[in-house]
Motif scaffolding. Structure first.
Motif, short mmCIF file in Angstrom:
data_model
loop_
_atom_site.label_atom_id
_atom_site.label_comp_id
_atom_site.label_asym_id
_atom_site.label_seq_id
_atom_site.Cartn_x
_atom_site.Cartn_y
_atom_site.Cartn_z
N GLY A 94 1.59 -2.84 -15.48
CA GLY A 94 0.75 -1.75 -15.02
C GLY A 94 1.45 -0.85 -14.03
O GLY A 94 1.35 0.39 -14.10
N ALA A 95 2.19 -1.46 -13.10
CA ALA A 95 2.90 -0.68 -12.09
C ALA A 95 3.95 0.23 -12.72
O ALA A 95 4.11 1.39 -12.35
N ASN A 96 4.67 -0.30 -13.70
CA ASN A 96 5.70 0.51 -14.36
C ASN A 96 5.10 1.57 -15.28
O ASN A 96 5.63 2.68 -15.38
N LEU A 97 3.99 1.24 -15.94
CA LEU A 97 3.32 2.24 -16.77
C LEU A 97 2.82 3.41 -15.93
O LEU A 97 2.94 4.57 -16.33
N GLY A 98 2.27 3.09 -14.75
CA GLY A 98 1.73 4.13 -13.89
C GLY A 98 2.79 5.10 -13.40
O GLY A 98 2.52 6.30 -13.22
N TYR B 28 21.19 1.30 -1.37
CA TYR B 28 20.01 0.71 -2.01
C TYR B 28 18.77 0.92 -1.14
O TYR B 28 18.76 0.59 0.05
N VAL B 29 17.71 1.47 -1.75
CA VAL B 29 16.46 1.75 -1.05
C VAL B 29 15.33 1.00 -1.76
O VAL B 29 15.17 1.13 -2.97
N MET B 30 14.55 0.22 -1.02
CA MET B 30 13.49 -0.58 -1.62
C MET B 30 12.18 -0.43 -0.86
O MET B 30 12.17 -0.41 0.38
N TYR B 31 11.07 -0.31 -1.61
CA TYR B 31 9.74 -0.21 -1.01
C TYR B 31 8.79 -1.22 -1.65
O TYR B 31 8.97 -1.61 -2.80
N ASP B 32 7.77 -1.58 -0.89
CA ASP B 32 6.76 -2.54 -1.35
C ASP B 32 5.65 -1.80 -2.10
O ASP B 32 5.13 -0.79 -1.61
N ASP B 33 5.29 -2.31 -3.29
CA ASP B 33 4.16 -1.72 -4.01
C ASP B 33 3.05 -2.73 -4.29
O ASP B 33 2.01 -2.38 -4.86
N ALA B 34 3.26 -4.02 -3.90
CA ALA B 34 2.29 -5.08 -4.16
C ALA B 34 1.90 -5.16 -5.64
O ALA B 34 0.88 -5.73 -5.99
N PRO C 298 -0.41 -0.18 -9.35
CA PRO C 298 0.05 1.07 -10.00
C PRO C 298 0.05 2.29 -9.09
O PRO C 298 0.99 3.08 -9.12
N ALA C 299 -1.00 2.44 -8.26
CA ALA C 299 -1.07 3.62 -7.40
C ALA C 299 0.08 3.62 -6.38
O ALA C 299 0.70 4.67 -6.12
N ARG C 300 0.37 2.46 -5.82
CA ARG C 300 1.46 2.38 -4.84
C ARG C 300 2.82 2.51 -5.52
O ARG C 300 3.76 3.07 -4.95
N ALA C 301 2.93 2.00 -6.75
CA ALA C 301 4.19 2.14 -7.49
C ALA C 301 4.48 3.61 -7.75
O ALA C 301 5.63 4.06 -7.63
N LEU C 302 3.45 4.39 -8.08
CA LEU C 302 3.64 5.83 -8.29
C LEU C 302 3.96 6.53 -6.98
O LEU C 302 4.85 7.40 -6.94
N GLN C 303 3.29 6.14 -5.92
CA GLN C 303 3.59 6.71 -4.60
C GLN C 303 5.04 6.44 -4.22
O GLN C 303 5.74 7.33 -3.71
N ASN C 304 5.50 5.22 -4.47
CA ASN C 304 6.90 4.88 -4.17
C ASN C 304 7.86 5.69 -5.03
O ASN C 304 8.93 6.10 -4.57
#
Length: 417
Positions: free
Chosen positions: A121-125, A86-92, A95-101
């Motif tokens: 928004g994060a998931n849409l991005g 399992y790999v997890m990252y923070d996106d706060a 949307p921009a960070r969610a796409l980067q992740n």
């Protein structure tokens, strides 16, 4: 008889063929899965104003660790048992960070799929990228109606929501108000992420039902406080308050309402009504009487003290992620999401992403730990892309939500966005 040069040539050609075959088998193997391991990912708001949803990712981590350590992994539909990396990252929840992740999880970590990512928004991005790479983005924590509607499913087949669609939840809340408070003056507050989808459907349903909305306010995540908005809503004379925001702002709203002695019938949508994440931090006494739609069992409810799934959840969450409060419904969501993924993997007949998505889009009355009795997961290809379409209305008594009426089954009836 081969001469020395002929032998050398023959060996060289044989070696090249073997290497080509080996390379071919490697390229044909599905990324993120072997006979013994599945690489699985998550992008969560572990920081920032929406960190209240961080327990979703952390509880998934605890659940997968429990599965690895105590169950030996997940036995998939092809008969092989695999452990989950399992790999997890923070996106706060940005949307921009969610796409980067998403790019990092796919290109660097080479995940088989992701689950429980929070925020509309994060998931849409990130949705177009996950789908272009054909990587499952499943059981995401948003009720954005676009994630399950037929036209969108056909364009983005690798994305599947977890929650009841916000527009379905909105219609059910409006119907509840019509039944219980038919002459109410309604104040509506929503955030600027998933909230507009709820409010649009709620306003439409309220108009059709003849309900009276006297004031509608919206706030953004970046605002430090919503006190002024609560003051304006209270001054409107509303006696029913529909509160469509995140735990941080729910706490602010409850404290401000108490300070100015505004006491309307208060309804909070499901994503903001966590007992451990919002109502208790605000104060159990001032949270009494709140209504919300429920779909998960509540650890704070004594009725589930001896429930086998609940006892396992509490025990293992404390063991593998001791910093989380089992009463936080966002932690319960993470545990549910992990088990939903496990259930789909168990029905995945081939170790491929396509086979996984096919299984996820053909669920029939699938029971998953912590779902309320009577609520199951159901999907039907692009025709029905919403796994959950049932809800139980409840009222908070200072300790737990007490059911109000029976479970409302809206299976196959989710309205268009």
């Amino acid at each position: 008889m081969l001469h020395r040069n002929g032998i050398t040539s023959f060996v060289l050609k044989t070696s090249l063929i073997a290497l080509a075959l080996a390379a071919s088998s490697v390229t044909q193997a599905e990324t993120g899965i072997t006979d013994k391991e599945i690489v699985w990912g998550n992008s969560s708001p572990l920081s920032g104003p929406n960190a209240g949803y961080g327990p979703i990712g952390r509880a998934q981590r605890a659940c997968f660790q429990y599965i690895n350590d105590e169950l030996g992994g997940i036995k998939m539909g092809d008969g092989k048992t695999r452990k989950v990396k399992y790999v997890m990252y923070d996106d706060a929840m940005e949307p921009a960070r969610a796409l980067q992740n998403a790019r990092r999880l796919i290109s660097q970590d080479r995940v088989f799929g992701v689950s429980g990512n929070a925020g509309t928004g994060a998931n849409l991005g990130a949705r177009p990228f996950y789908n272009s790479e054909k990587v499952p983005q499943v059981f995401i924590f948003t009720g954005g109606p676009m994630f399950g509607v037929k036209e969108e499913v056909e364009k983005f087949p690798y994305t599947i929501p977890a929650l009841l669609a916000y527009n379905t939840e909105a219609v059910l809340y409006a119907a509840f108000i019509k039944d219980k408070f038919p002459n109410a003056k309604i104040a509506l507050l929503n955030d600027d992420s998933g909230g507009p989808f709820f409010s649009k459907a709620f306003v439409k349903a309220a108009k059709e039902m003849g309900l009276n909305i006297v004031l509608h306010e919206e706030h953004s995540y970046s605002e430090p406080t919503i006190d002024a908005k609560i003051d304006r809503l209270a001054a409107s004379g509303a006696d029913v308050f529909v509160d469509i925001t995140t735990p941080k702002f729910v706490v602010q709203a409850l404290k401000r309402m108490d300070a100015i002695k505004w006491k309307p019938a208060h309804m909070i949508w499901g994503v903001g009504s966590s007992i451990g994440g919002a109502l208790v931090p605000a104060g159990p006494e001032i949270s009494k009487g709140i209504y919300s739609g429920l779909w998960l069992k509540d650890q704070a409810d004594p009725a589930y003290a001896n429930d086998a799934d609940m006892k396992l959840y509490v025990e293992k969450l404390k063991k593998y992620e001791s910093g989380l409060n089992p009463a936080d419904q966002n932690a319960a969501v993470g545990w549910f999401v992990c088990n939903a993924v496990k259930s789909v993997l168990e029905q995945t007949k081939e170790p491929t992403r396509k086979a996984f998505i096919n299984a996820a889009r053909s669920m029939k009355q699938v029971k998953v730990p912590l779902l309320l009795e009577g609520i199951t997961l159901n999907t039907n290809g692009a025709v029905d892309g919403y796994p959950i379409e049932s809800i139980q209305m409840g009222q908070f008594d200072g300790t737990k939500f007490v059911p109000v009426g029976a479970i409302i089954n809206y299976e196959g009836k989710t309205p268009g966005p």
